[in-house]
Enzyme design. Structure first.
Site, PDB file in Angstrom:
ATOM      1  CB  CYS A 121    -133.197  52.243  -8.605  1.00  0.00           C
ATOM      2  SG  CYS A 121    -132.476  51.358 -10.012  1.00  0.00           S
ATOM      3  CB  CYS A 174    -127.863  51.459  -9.380  1.00  0.00           C
ATOM      4  SG  CYS A 174    -128.999  52.261 -10.510  1.00  0.00           S
ATOM      5  CG  ASP A 196    -118.017  43.161  34.343  1.00  0.00           C
ATOM      6  OD1 ASP A 196    -117.853  42.045  34.856  1.00  0.00           O
ATOM      7  OD2 ASP A 196    -117.211  44.105  34.476  1.00  0.00           O
ATOM      8  CG  ASP A 205    -115.333  48.779  32.430  1.00  0.00           C
ATOM      9  OD1 ASP A 205    -115.447  47.600  32.842  1.00  0.00           O
ATOM     10  OD2 ASP A 205    -114.748  49.667  33.072  1.00  0.00           O
ATOM     11  CG  ASP A 262    -115.918  43.119  30.893  1.00  0.00           C
ATOM     12  OD1 ASP A 262    -116.073  42.139  31.643  1.00  0.00           O
ATOM     13  OD2 ASP A 262    -115.877  44.296  31.304  1.00  0.00           O
TER      14      ASP A 262
END
Length: 799
Positions: free
Chosen positions: A28, A31, A457, A667, A671
């Site tokens: 639970c 825990c 971009d 990419d 960036d």
């Protein structure tokens, strides 16, 4: 156990090692909290996060931390930290754990079905006894002495209590010896109370005659049914947990087992684990590529859909990269292995998904705070319930107090609180991975639903990132032809990795032009290049870039020689190309137009974002005219042009200051700072490792529709989390008072002794008291319903 390295948090700080371990014995949210506290208390641990759904602990710690200290701390808390065996690699550890979990599931199933089967006997007897037996002509029911029946029922209930229910006692003891409590404590206390009461009523009934003044009954049906139903709930929960990790299992199943290696003129079939980087691998048509590598011979179409979600096969030629687990569709390929085992793309994806599924969303903090006090509060409420009914309740006061206290203990469900968010995260991130959207952590998953503006971009994101030379224009009276100009420029930029430099080098190669290395080379960020080149015995000084670079060096584009170039540059910009101006020895020499083709899917991806109510901005270093031309092609209205690489972060931060939740999609290496600064950074497929490491979301295929899919899965997952939390909190808030006896107060006090409707009597009996068996069924349904609701995410539509 898996490891990794996290970048330093600040200057001078040592890098932290990322560790992940399996933790056994948690049931639970209480825990989870306890294990986190235990791990955080170990010297050298910077942070610890535990996930109930995955049963894993993620730890950031100083390098060289003694893992035995972690194990000892978790053991003291009452749980087990599983360490890998010596020499066991990641795949072997995962397989061993899977086998262990399957064995545990079988043992749990055996104990569950035994408990449920055995509980039929006392439940049937108690039902017949309550009905009266006479209605069926079974007068022997009344004639059978209780001194015979009750001991027999005791013998039936005994193995259920201490064999089927042993895990509750074991779990309660582990945490209880350290002064703590958890879900096992509630079940053990509740069933022991019912069973213990029944044992005393069976063998020493006079004690209850003294207390209540009535002939005591027994509740073996209650204790056995509670254990059976709680175990059934755990069994269904365990099976549902297995389904939540279906995405990772599907990825693991993609791994090929063998590879054909070419060595010394012969072909050998060996296990994939034995392949080493540098080996030459043979891949026949319709076979899986066993490892990541580079094509050295052959041409073929490769189906990469299992990694990227892109259905169309990708043509591969010598020099192209290929990835393990993809399928060679047509031709024979010879591949030089570059990454094997844990370093392969598939292995990295599996680790990323597992780590993301084990991470915690900020919303989980609410459940964690409540779980810290939940079990002690429930135990206190149960004791108060017993005391209140014993002191003020109707006869038999003690018996009613015991039953109501048992109902409170059993119906309380911290399991649902602990599973509400991690199960939704597991399923949501797994579903996204199957669509080619990799989400690195739960925080990004939670924030993505609030994205209201996406910054794209241009290069490599909207466009393909592979510019091509489209036109060369010469200045009036230029002392060279187009090929000579291109040869000069390509030589000046030889060795540069800039996409435009690569495009010009490729064009020069196609024309058969011989290139040389520049004598000097200086990049001017945001403007271009200054270089000197020696060709054919003459040394030339070159300026290659935009109009600002020319103006800075006094190159007059308004003069007769340059006016044509200015016109040609404007025309190129109107067509979406980038105009690169060239001056040789201080005089205008020509203009080279380079265009990056717009991705075929870009316009549809932008449209999908706008349909979802997300604003789209294009960011580029190109001039205004070029940027506008590209933006028109894909349906973008807002453009930020002439943005230098170091200015991208400022654009993102300016939008954030306006109160916008910003996603940055890119990419390239330049960036990475903007991806880190955005609320959610998204690296697009085919991007650099730097971009993909910085961004918390990675699109495995170069398709902007993936951005909309990431937002959609975030919204669906968060909606499911709130539903789960609402159910978990609502269930406990509503039903704990009912278990404490609110039904009796309703019918006997507020409704002035009104009879309980027949439809409700299986639940409340004739007097309005909740049946503890019903409480156990409700508790089991509570946690299973949370799991089931989370599993619905597997069918969520992302388009």
């Amino acid at each position: 156990m898996t490891t990794g390295t996290e970048r330093p948090a600040g200057a001078g700080s040592a890098p932290l090692e990322q560790l992940r371990f399996d933790v056994r014995g948690m049931t639970c949210a209480s825990c989870v909290r306890r294990v986190e506290r235990a791990l955080s208390g170990v010297a050298g641990v910077a942070s610890a996060s535990v996930n109930l759904a995955t049963e894993q602990a993620s730890i950031a710690a100083a390098a060289g931390l003694d893992v035995q200290a972690l194990r000892a701390a978790v053991d003291r808390a009452g749980y087990e930290l599983r360490l890998p065996n010596a020499g066991e690699d990641e795949d072997e550890a995962r397989d061993a754990l899977q086998r262990e979990r399957h064995a545990e599931l079988r043992r749990l199933a055996h104990r569950t079905w035994f408990a449920l089967g055995a509980s039929v006997i006392p439940i049937s007897w108690m039902a017949i006894e309550q009905i009266g037996g006479g209605a069926f002509g079974w007068m022997w029911v009344h004639e059978t002495p209780m001194g015979v029946v009750h001991p027999l029922l005791f013998l039936v209930a005994l193995p259920v209590q201490f064999w089927s229910g042993w895990q509750f006692y074991a779990g309660a003891w582990k945490v209880g010896r350290h002064g703590s409590s958890d879900m096992n404590t509630l079940i053990a206390a509740g069933t022991t109370a019912a069973f213990g009461y029944s044992v005393v009523a069976t063998f020493w009934p006079q004690l209850f005659r003294t207390i209540d003044g009535l002939e005591p009954g027994v509740f073996y049906d209650t204790s056995t049914a509670i254990i059976g139903l709680v175990l059934l709930g755990r069994l269904l929960e365990a099976r549902a947990k297995g389904q939540t990790s279906e995405a990772v299992r599907a990825l693991i199943a993609l791994r090929p087992r063998t590879a054909r290696v070419w060595e010394d003129g012969q072909e050998f079939e060996i296990p994939v684990r034995a392949v080493q980087a540098g080996d030459l691998v043979i891949v026949r048509p319709r076979e899986q590529l066993p490892v990541d590598g580079e094509v050295v011979e052959g041409t073929s179409a490769v189906d990469e859909s299992m990694l990227t979600g892109e259905s169309a096969p990708v043509e591969k030629h010598p020099g192209d990269a290929v990835f393990g687990a993809t399928v060679n569709a047509t031709g024979l390929l010879r591949v030089r292995a570059t990454a094997v085992g844990a370093n392969s793309a598939l292995a990295r994806i599996i680790r990323l998904v597992e780590q993301a599924q084990g991470s915690k969303a900020p919303i989980q903090a609410l459940a964690d705070r409540i779980s810290a006090v939940f079990v002690p509060v429930v135990i206190a409420l149960a004791l108060a319930t017993l005391a209140a009914w014993w002191a003020f309740g109707p006869s038999p006061t003690f018996t009613l107090g015991i039953l109501n206290a048992v109902s409170v203990l059993i119906i309380a469900c911290p399991c649902a609180l602990g599973l509400a968010t991690p199960t939704a995260i597991m399923v949501g991130i797994g579903h996204a991975a199957r669509q080619g959207v990799l989400i690195r952590d739960a925080h990004a998953l939670e924030v993505a639903r609030r994205i209201d503006i996406v910054v794209l971009d241009k290069t490599g994101t909207i466009t393909e990132g592979r510019p091509e030379l489209t036109r060369i224009a010469l200045a009036a009276g230029a002392p060279m032809d187009a090929d000579a100009l291109l040869r000069l420029v390509a030589s000046a930029e030889r060795g540069s990795e800039h996409p435009y430099a690569v495009a010009m080098a490729r064009a020069a190669e196609e024309r058969g032009l011989a290139l040389d290395w520049p004598l000097t080379f200086k990049a001017v960020p945001g403007h271009g290049v200054e270089a000197t080149v020696a060709l054919d015995g003459a040394t030339r000084a070159l300026l290659i870039g935009n109009a600002d670079l020319m103006a800075a060096h006094g190159v007059d584009l308004a003069a007769a020689a340059g006016s044509r170039l200015a016109f040609e540059a404007a025309q190129a910009a109107q067509q979406g190309a980038t105009a690169i101006l060239v001056a040789v020895d201080g005089a205008p020499a020509g203009m080279i137009a380079v265009a990056d083709r717009v991705r075929a899917s870009a316009a549809d991806g932008v449209a999908l974002l706008r349909v979802r109510g997300v604003q789209v901005v294009m960011l580029t270093g190109d001039g205004e005219a070029t940027a506008r031309a590209v933006a028109r092609l894909v349906g973008i209205d807002q453009v930020e042009a002439n943005v230098k690489p170091e200015q991208k972060v400022a654009v993102v931060q300016a939008l954030q200051r306006q109160g916008r939740v910003v996603a940055m999609v890119g990419d390239g290496i330049n960036d990475a700072p903007a991806l880190a600064a955005a609320d959610v950074g998204i690296a697009i497929g085919g991007g650099t490792d730097v971009a993909m490491e910085t961004a918390p979301v990675t699109l495995m295929r170069a398709d902007l529709a993936g951005v909309a899919q990431a937002i959609a899965i975030s919204r669906a997952t968060m909606r499911t989390m709130w539903q789960n939390l609402g159910w978990a909190f609502g269930y406990n808030i509503a039903l704990i008072p009912v278990a404490a006896g609110a039904g009796y107060l309703l019918f006997e006090v507020l409704l002035d002794g009104a009879a309980v409707p027949w439809a409700l009597r299986p639940v409340f009996g004739a007097r309005g008291f909740l049946n503890p068996i019903v409480a156990a069924a409700a508790m089991a349904v509570s946690s299973v319903s949370v799991m089931t609701n989370s599993l619905r995410l597997r069918r969520a539509r992302l388009d």
